[in-house]
Design a protein around this motif. Sequence first.
Motif, PDB file in Angstrom:
ATOM      1  N   LEU A 181       0.829  -1.199   0.000  1.00  0.00           N
ATOM      2  CA  LEU A 181       0.000   0.000   0.000  1.00  0.00           C
ATOM      3  C   LEU A 181       0.868   1.255   0.000  1.00  0.00           C
ATOM      4  CD1 LEU A 181      -2.804   1.319   0.204  1.00  0.00           C
ATOM      5  CD2 LEU A 181      -2.627   1.121   2.697  1.00  0.00           C
ATOM      6  N   ALA A 182       1.930   1.250   0.816  1.00  0.00           N
ATOM      7  CA  ALA A 182       2.830   2.404   0.880  1.00  0.00           C
ATOM      8  C   ALA A 182       3.545   2.618  -0.454  1.00  0.00           C
ATOM      9  CB  ALA A 182       3.851   2.214   2.002  1.00  0.00           C
ATOM     10  N   ILE A 183       3.920   1.517  -1.102  1.00  0.00           N
ATOM     11  CA  ILE A 183       4.564   1.616  -2.422  1.00  0.00           C
ATOM     12  C   ILE A 183       3.608   2.251  -3.426  1.00  0.00           C
ATOM     13  CG2 ILE A 183       5.411   0.268  -4.386  1.00  0.00           C
ATOM     14  CD1 ILE A 183       6.557  -1.728  -2.347  1.00  0.00           C
ATOM     15  N   GLY A 184       2.345   1.793  -3.410  1.00  0.00           N
ATOM     16  CA  GLY A 184       1.355   2.332  -4.343  1.00  0.00           C
ATOM     17  C   GLY A 184       1.064   3.790  -4.093  1.00  0.00           C
ATOM     18  N   ASP A 185       0.967   4.183  -2.818  1.00  0.00           N
ATOM     19  CA  ASP A 185       0.714   5.593  -2.498  1.00  0.00           C
ATOM     20  C   ASP A 185       1.852   6.474  -2.991  1.00  0.00           C
ATOM     21  OD1 ASP A 185      -1.667   4.935  -1.322  1.00  0.00           O
ATOM     22  OD2 ASP A 185      -0.903   4.985   0.738  1.00  0.00           O
ATOM     23  N   HIS A 186       3.082   6.025  -2.777  1.00  0.00           N
ATOM     24  CA  HIS A 186       4.243   6.811  -3.214  1.00  0.00           C
ATOM     25  C   HIS A 186       4.302   6.897  -4.731  1.00  0.00           C
ATOM     26  CE1 HIS A 186       8.592   7.157  -4.331  1.00  0.00           C
ATOM     27  NE2 HIS A 186       8.462   8.211  -3.551  1.00  0.00           N
ATOM     28  N   ALA A 187       4.055   5.792  -5.406  1.00  0.00           N
ATOM     29  CA  ALA A 187       4.080   5.793  -6.870  1.00  0.00           C
ATOM     30  C   ALA A 187       2.993   6.714  -7.426  1.00  0.00           C
ATOM     31  CB  ALA A 187       3.907   4.377  -7.409  1.00  0.00           C
ATOM     32  N   GLY A 188       1.809   6.680  -6.808  1.00  0.00           N
ATOM     33  CA  GLY A 188       0.735   7.561  -7.259  1.00  0.00           C
ATOM     34  C   GLY A 188       1.081   9.022  -7.067  1.00  0.00           C
ATOM     35  N   ALA A 189       1.730   9.343  -5.941  1.00  0.00           N
ATOM     36  CA  ALA A 189       2.136  10.726  -5.693  1.00  0.00           C
ATOM     37  C   ALA A 189       3.180  11.177  -6.700  1.00  0.00           C
ATOM     38  CB  ALA A 189       2.680  10.860  -4.270  1.00  0.00           C
ATOM     39  N   GLU A 190       4.081  10.283  -7.099  1.00  0.00           N
ATOM     40  CA  GLU A 190       5.080  10.641  -8.106  1.00  0.00           C
ATOM     41  C   GLU A 190       4.418  10.905  -9.459  1.00  0.00           C
ATOM     42  OE1 GLU A 190       8.224   7.660  -8.140  1.00  0.00           O
ATOM     43  OE2 GLU A 190       9.499   9.184  -7.187  1.00  0.00           O
ATOM     44  N   LYS A 191       3.398  10.118  -9.792  1.00  0.00           N
ATOM     45  CA  LYS A 191       2.667  10.356 -11.039  1.00  0.00           C
ATOM     46  C   LYS A 191       2.009  11.732 -11.017  1.00  0.00           C
ATOM     47  CE  LYS A 191       2.882   6.900 -13.980  1.00  0.00           C
ATOM     48  NZ  LYS A 191       3.329   7.127 -15.380  1.00  0.00           N
ATOM     49  N   THR A 192       1.407  12.062  -9.878  1.00  0.00           N
ATOM     50  CA  THR A 192       0.784  13.376  -9.756  1.00  0.00           C
ATOM     51  C   THR A 192       1.828  14.475  -9.860  1.00  0.00           C
ATOM     52  OG1 THR A 192      -0.954  12.451  -8.345  1.00  0.00           O
ATOM     53  CG2 THR A 192      -0.645  14.830  -8.261  1.00  0.00           C
ATOM     54  N   ALA A 193       3.014  14.232  -9.295  1.00  0.00           N
ATOM     55  CA  ALA A 193       4.090  15.223  -9.375  1.00  0.00           C
ATOM     56  C   ALA A 193       4.527  15.449 -10.818  1.00  0.00           C
ATOM     57  CB  ALA A 193       5.280  14.777  -8.528  1.00  0.00           C
ATOM     58  N   GLU A 194       4.486  14.390 -11.636  1.00  0.00           N
ATOM     59  CA  GLU A 194       4.792  14.567 -13.058  1.00  0.00           C
ATOM     60  C   GLU A 194       3.794  15.534 -13.701  1.00  0.00           C
ATOM     61  OE1 GLU A 194       5.401  11.040 -15.414  1.00  0.00           O
ATOM     62  OE2 GLU A 194       6.054   9.917 -13.656  1.00  0.00           O
ATOM     63  N   ALA A 195       2.520  15.370 -13.330  1.00  0.00           N
ATOM     64  CA  ALA A 195       1.476  16.236 -13.900  1.00  0.00           C
ATOM     65  C   ALA A 195       1.635  17.675 -13.424  1.00  0.00           C
ATOM     66  CB  ALA A 195       0.099  15.703 -13.531  1.00  0.00           C
ATOM     67  N   THR A 196       1.913  17.867 -12.131  1.00  0.00           N
ATOM     68  CA  THR A 196       2.072  19.238 -11.632  1.00  0.00           C
ATOM     69  C   THR A 196       3.335  19.881 -12.197  1.00  0.00           C
ATOM     70  OG1 THR A 196       3.164  18.427  -9.606  1.00  0.00           O
ATOM     71  CG2 THR A 196       0.776  18.796  -9.518  1.00  0.00           C
ATOM     72  N   ARG A 197       4.360  19.064 -12.438  1.00  0.00           N
ATOM     73  CA  ARG A 197       5.562  19.592 -13.087  1.00  0.00           C
ATOM     74  C   ARG A 197       5.248  20.085 -14.490  1.00  0.00           C
ATOM     75  NH1 ARG A 197       8.004  17.781 -17.016  1.00  0.00           N
ATOM     76  NH2 ARG A 197       6.973  15.777 -16.801  1.00  0.00           N
ATOM     77  N   ALA A 198       4.496  19.284 -15.244  1.00  0.00           N
ATOM     78  CA  ALA A 198       4.134  19.680 -16.605  1.00  0.00           C
ATOM     79  C   ALA A 198       3.293  20.955 -16.599  1.00  0.00           C
ATOM     80  CB  ALA A 198       3.385  18.542 -17.292  1.00  0.00           C
ATOM     81  N   THR A 199       2.347  21.038 -15.659  1.00  0.00           N
ATOM     82  CA  THR A 199       1.511  22.238 -15.560  1.00  0.00           C
ATOM     83  C   THR A 199       2.360  23.453 -15.218  1.00  0.00           C
ATOM     84  OG1 THR A 199      -0.402  20.941 -14.866  1.00  0.00           O
ATOM     85  CG2 THR A 199      -0.434  23.280 -14.340  1.00  0.00           C
ATOM     86  N   LYS A 200       3.289  23.279 -14.306  1.00  0.00           N
ATOM     87  CA  LYS A 200       4.172  24.379 -13.917  1.00  0.00           C
ATOM     88  C   LYS A 200       5.035  24.831 -15.094  1.00  0.00           C
ATOM     89  CE  LYS A 200       8.105  23.747 -12.540  1.00  0.00           C
ATOM     90  NZ  LYS A 200       9.357  23.285 -11.916  1.00  0.00           N
ATOM     91  N   ASN A 201       5.616  23.870 -15.821  1.00  0.00           N
ATOM     92  CA  ASN A 201       6.446  24.236 -16.963  1.00  0.00           C
ATOM     93  C   ASN A 201       5.641  24.971 -18.036  1.00  0.00           C
ATOM     94  OD1 ASN A 201       8.751  23.190 -15.853  1.00  0.00           O
ATOM     95  ND2 ASN A 201       8.684  21.267 -16.988  1.00  0.00           N
ATOM     96  N   THR A 202       4.399  24.526 -18.257  1.00  0.00           N
ATOM     97  CA  THR A 202       3.538  25.212 -19.216  1.00  0.00           C
ATOM     98  C   THR A 202       3.264  26.643 -18.764  1.00  0.00           C
ATOM     99  OG1 THR A 202       2.469  23.156 -19.906  1.00  0.00           O
ATOM    100  CG2 THR A 202       1.267  25.189 -20.321  1.00  0.00           C
ATOM    101  N   ALA A 203       3.019  26.812 -17.461  1.00  0.00           N
ATOM    102  CA  ALA A 203       2.756  28.156 -16.933  1.00  0.00           C
ATOM    103  C   ALA A 203       3.976  29.051 -17.066  1.00  0.00           C
ATOM    104  CB  ALA A 203       2.327  28.060 -15.469  1.00  0.00           C
ATOM    105  N   ILE A 204       5.175  28.493 -16.885  1.00  0.00           N
ATOM    106  CA  ILE A 204       6.402  29.282 -17.049  1.00  0.00           C
ATOM    107  C   ILE A 204       6.558  29.713 -18.503  1.00  0.00           C
ATOM    108  CG2 ILE A 204       8.921  29.177 -16.997  1.00  0.00           C
ATOM    109  CD1 ILE A 204       8.726  27.372 -14.560  1.00  0.00           C
ATOM    110  N   LYS A 205       6.338  28.780 -19.423  1.00  0.00           N
ATOM    111  CA  LYS A 205       6.438  29.121 -20.846  1.00  0.00           C
ATOM    112  C   LYS A 205       5.422  30.189 -21.228  1.00  0.00           C
ATOM    113  CE  LYS A 205       8.178  24.610 -22.386  1.00  0.00           C
ATOM    114  NZ  LYS A 205       7.878  23.397 -23.196  1.00  0.00           N
ATOM    115  N   THR A 206       4.193  30.058 -20.705  1.00  0.00           N
ATOM    116  CA  THR A 206       3.159  31.054 -20.995  1.00  0.00           C
ATOM    117  C   THR A 206       3.571  32.417 -20.445  1.00  0.00           C
ATOM    118  OG1 THR A 206       1.416  29.389 -20.953  1.00  0.00           O
ATOM    119  CG2 THR A 206       0.746  31.674 -20.616  1.00  0.00           C
TER     120      THR A 206
END
Length: 273
Positions: A181-206
């Motif tokens: 369960l802990a492995i899955g929670d951490h992996a899910g959080a990393e996936k979300t971090a990928e999405a927030t990173r992409a959103t942040k990079n898009t906002a910087i470019k904009t």
Amino acid sequence: MKTPNRTRDRTFAGKLRAYDVVSAAIDTHGGQAADVLNPDTGTAVEGEPALDYRPIFTDLGNRLETAKEEMLTANATHLGQLARVAELKARRSGVRDELFAAFTPARSTLEHLYGRDNGFTTTGVAGSTLPDPRGLVKQVRDAVDFFQDPKVELTPAVEEVRVDLPMLAVRLSLGADQLELAIGDHAGAEKTAEATRATKNTAIKTYDREFIYVARTTEGLFDLAGMHELAQRVRPSTRRPGRRAEDTGNETPDAASIEPAPADDTESASTDA
């Protein structure tokens, strides 16, 4: 998969310093420039409204402020998610340590009781106990299956000393469930971090696009109004996104404005806790 690091603070600090100068110039001197650029009402074409530059300066300032706020909000969201990733990684490590601490002596005890040289026969697991979370879960699962249904008859070295294998299996299985369960929670959080990173990079470019548009337009309007010193102050850099030409000087281009995507990487069996 490795979680990306946050964008360096100095990158945002440089962009915000440039924003402050351009925004202040628009707020403070935009009206003055508009008064110079606005045609006299007497020269306006009859039946058509006279051109007014004031709303243009207002729109430029608003566009830049909106892009800045979206960039900062996206960055704050990403930083929050990275904190969540770190929290869940620490939790995963703690659960892993607990299971490792329970499984290692259990294996050792069984191997001593049923035969030191028969580790695989005794526990159904070959080799040393793995330190990485996923490897440890697999070993524990294999051992639990063996304890619940031994494939060979186990004869203890000392007849009077026995281990309740089904009960041991229950305890280890619970630990494996918690670690999984802990492995899955951490992996899910990393996936979300990928999405927030992409959103942040898009906002910087904009923001960088808006900055160069606003700064260039403001520069041109100030020059047109004869306010050449102000025009020079707001002139954008051609080499460093989101910066003024006066700020960059002889500095090298800012290659770290956008945070790179994390490279796919499997968990190390010896280092990734």
